[in-house]
Write a protein that holds these residues in place. Structure first.
Motif: not given
Length: 298
Positions: A111, A137, A139, A247
């Motif tokens: 996530d 994703s 980051r 996340g």
């Protein structure tokens, strides 16, 4: 399901800019964010450890640390709930050129990814960042990952359309290396950060007193934190906090602002107990949980 609601204004405020919802009664660890922190090297294992533990303390359901194999036992020994992933290292305990290939199988179902603390800017680290720049994703890049961006001639080398949500968390020296504006000229650095955010679509956390978050269209100034947080490892904790919030499905803008606020609030609590001169980054970690309790929606 709405996971976050914004409150207040974009201006400086003593209250949190974002509230987190109370967890659902049927929540399980897979619902609360799977995050990966990448970094560390021989002699710098504490950096990625602080980031990883901070991510756990911020509420992530599953946290893994990908570190040079030589550092794995050191990092794993700090907390029994932290999972570790060994990546290839060179003879000096830094990521080798083969580390990226070792990392690839572990990038599925994540996530959020946080990268940079303690990883150095050697060729093995450069290869990891070059790959992650094209990942989808969310980051967070901090510390040595930001230094690597300059070595890779980013963003000129990789266009805006080639990467997903990205947050940069530079201190003034790292920002100077990235944008070429002196760390002694904060107004000019903030302008340069806003321009970079606008041209790349990323969110930038400009650390300092006070920390400022920009996305190219908005600017938010934090009200928490104190000079006692000017200590080694403090920024690594922020990396873990912001990665955890990403996340947990917060937007980059909300994750950056809330992460900065929580980090500073925990630092204020640590200073109240230990004093600004006596506190370390480890004491900031100690107060992450009560700080997060103050932003939990009811």
């Amino acid at each position: 399901m709405t996971l976050v609601r914004s409150v207040g204004s974009m201006n400086e405020s003593k209250s949190s800019p974002v509230h987190l919802p109370v967890r659902k009664v049927d929540a399980h660890k897979g619902m609360l964010g799977r995050v990966l922190l990448i970094g560390g090297s021989r002699g710098m294992a504490g950096s990625i450890t602080l980031s990883s533990i901070a991510a756990m303390k911020t509420g992530s359901g599953l946290v893994s640390a990908a570190v040079p194999d030589r550092c794995l036992e050191t990092v794993a020994s700090f907390h029994p709930c932290l999972m570790t992933i060994p990546l290839s290292n060179d003879c000096d305990g830094r990521f080798s050129l083969g580390a990226t290939a070792d990392l690839l199988p572990h990038l599925k179902l994540l996530d959020a990814i946080g990268c940079g603390p303690g990883m150095t800017s050697q060729p093995g680290s450069m290869r990891i960042i070059e790959y992650l720049l094209q990942a989808t994703s969310p980051r967070v890049f901090d510390a040595d990952a930001i230094s690597v961006l300059k070595l890779l001639n980013w963003p000129d080398s990789i266009g805006r359309s080639d990467f997903g949500p990205l947050i940069l968390t530079p201190h003034p020296g790292e920002l100077q290396r990235l944008v070429g504006v002196s760390s002694k000229d904060r107004p000019a650095q903030l302008d340069a950060a806003s321009q970079l955010a606008r041209s790349t679509g990323c969110v930038i956390v400009v650390k300092g007193g006070p920390t400022v978050v920009v996305d190219g269209n908005q600017t938010w100034t934090n009200s928490t934190g104190n000079p006692g947080m000017a200590t080694g490892g403090s920024g690594d904790i922020l990396t873990g906090v912001v990665t955890s919030l990403l996340g947990q499905a917060l937007s980059p803008w909300d994750a950056a602002r809330l992460g900065v606020w929580i980090h500073g609030r925990a630092g204020d609590m640590a200073a109240a107990k230990y004093g600004q001169s006596g506190m370390t980054a480890w004491e900031i970690v100690e107060f992450l949980a009560p700080a997060i309790g103050e932003v939990q929606a009811t």
